[in-house]
Write an enzyme that holds these catalytic residues in place. Structure first.
Site, short mmCIF file in Angstrom:
data_model
loop_
_atom_site.label_atom_id
_atom_site.label_comp_id
_atom_site.label_asym_id
_atom_site.label_seq_id
_atom_site.Cartn_x
_atom_site.Cartn_y
_atom_site.Cartn_z
N ASP A 1 -17.88 29.04 15.77
CA ASP A 1 -17.62 30.11 14.80
C ASP A 1 -18.87 30.34 13.94
OD1 ASP A 1 -16.70 31.78 12.76
OD2 ASP A 1 -14.76 30.75 12.60
N TRP B 1 -11.50 31.55 6.16
CA TRP B 1 -12.68 31.94 5.38
C TRP B 1 -12.26 32.07 3.93
CZ3 TRP B 1 -14.43 35.29 1.81
CH2 TRP B 1 -15.81 35.52 1.70
N SER C 1 -8.81 33.86 9.58
CA SER C 1 -9.99 34.28 8.83
C SER C 1 -9.68 34.40 7.34
CB SER C 1 -10.52 35.59 9.43
OG SER C 1 -11.80 35.90 8.93
N MET C 2 -9.82 35.59 6.73
CA MET C 2 -9.41 35.73 5.33
C MET C 2 -7.91 35.52 5.17
SD MET C 2 -11.66 38.59 3.37
CE MET C 2 -13.44 38.49 3.25
N HIS D 1 -15.16 32.73 16.27
CA HIS D 1 -14.29 33.07 15.16
C HIS D 1 -13.03 33.80 15.63
CE1 HIS D 1 -13.28 33.86 10.99
NE2 HIS D 1 -13.18 35.16 11.24
#
Length: 316
Positions: free
Chosen positions: A233, A212, A187-188, A265
């Protein structure tokens, strides 16, 4: 940059051969010399022909890979782990180190992995021993705060690698080849993986997982990068994150895009064999320069768990 299967063959050098014969006249010596020269040329030519098409990497670790080996919950190396307190480090929030207990095969490459927004390392903890058991030192990091953005997570991944190679315990440092480092994250943390790869081109591999990031273009990335996205996602949809990230990386850079069929996700937060298999193969290929893993990346892997795969593989 080395392409799939393009390692040059090892060169072979031959010692000078000194031959002596009794003097039997100029014509006899000339015939013998010519014959010996031809024989040596034929031998050298035969040996050169027999040379392997590819040189083995000096960083190969472990047995020849198989599907069953890569799909198993553990690789061939026994592992141990060591906790890292946030009070003993700077630049990131501590974490857990996983490492092979074997020291007989030489040093290992190392990889730092970041969790995603609001998550802790425990959300990805299954990955640590699994990757380490294939011959890597792994640090799963805690971030400074659970709200850190991708750029910060990228800096923290690099700080964790610096800690591993410069300030970790002798037990850890002695196992690491500091020239063979990689990053990954979810993700981040995946967005941070791209940030780290962009900022430190000396890295050998990067694996953003369901990444992300508000930045969509990564034209500066030269690190071999495998992006793994989830088809379903809705937090970092592949159409606006993973796919444009992949497309923006220059085709001159080694890259791959693996999309998992029906995956949300949060697919990395539980054991995912397809993801782990491709991730290990990518790390072995680029961190260890181990061409034995080429067949698991090129041609493109297929199966019901994969909805799409793109790569720079010349045979794909």
């Amino acid at each position: 940059m080395t392409r799939y299967g393009s390692n040059p063959p090892k060169s072979r050098e031959y010692d000078d051969v000194q031959l002596s014969t009794p003097h039997r006249g100029a014509r006899t010596l000339t015939k013998l010399t010519s014959a010996l020269t031809l024989a040596l040329a034929l031998v050298a030519g035969g040996l050169a022909t027999a040379a392997p098409a590819q040189a083995a990497s000096p960083y190969e670790r472990g047995p020849n890979p198989t599907d069953s080996l890569l799909e198993a919950s553990r690789g061939p190396f026994a592992t141990a782990q060591q906790s890292v307190s946030s009070l003993s480090v700077s630049g990131f929030g501590g974490g857990v180190i996983y490492y092979p207990t074997d020291t007989s095969q030489g040093t290992f490459g190392a990889i730092a992995i970041s969790p995603g927004y609001t998550a802790t390392w425990s959300s990805l903890a299954w990955l640590g021993p699994r990757i380490a058991s294939h011959g890597f030192v792994v640090i799963g990091i805690e971030t400074n705060t659970i709200y850190d953005q991708p750029a910060s997570r990228g800096r923290q991944l690099l700080a964790a690698l610096d800690y591993l190679t410069q300030r970790s315990s002798t037990t850890i440092r002695s196992r690491i080849d500091s020239s063979r480092l990689a990053v990954a994250g979810h993700s981040m943390g995946g967005g941070g993986t791209l940030e780290a790869a962009n900022d430190r081109p000396s890295l050998q591999a990067a694996v953003p997982i369901a990444p992300w990031n508000l930045t969509k273009s990564w034209s500066g990335v030269r690190v071999p990068t495998m992006i793994i996205g989830g088809q379903a996602d809705t937090i970092a949809p592949v159409a606006t994150h993973s796919q444009p990230f992949y497309t923006s990386i220059p085709s001159s850079s080694e890259k791959a895009y693996l999309e998992l069929a029906g995956a949300s996700h949060f697919f990395p937060q539980t054991t995912n064999t397809t993801m782990a298999k491709s991730m290990v193969a990518w790390l072995k290929r680029w961190v260890d320069d181990d061409t034995r893993y080429d067949p698991f990346l090129c041609p493109a892997p297929r199966g019901i768990a994969i909805s799409e795969y793109r790569d720079t593989c010349p045979n794909g």
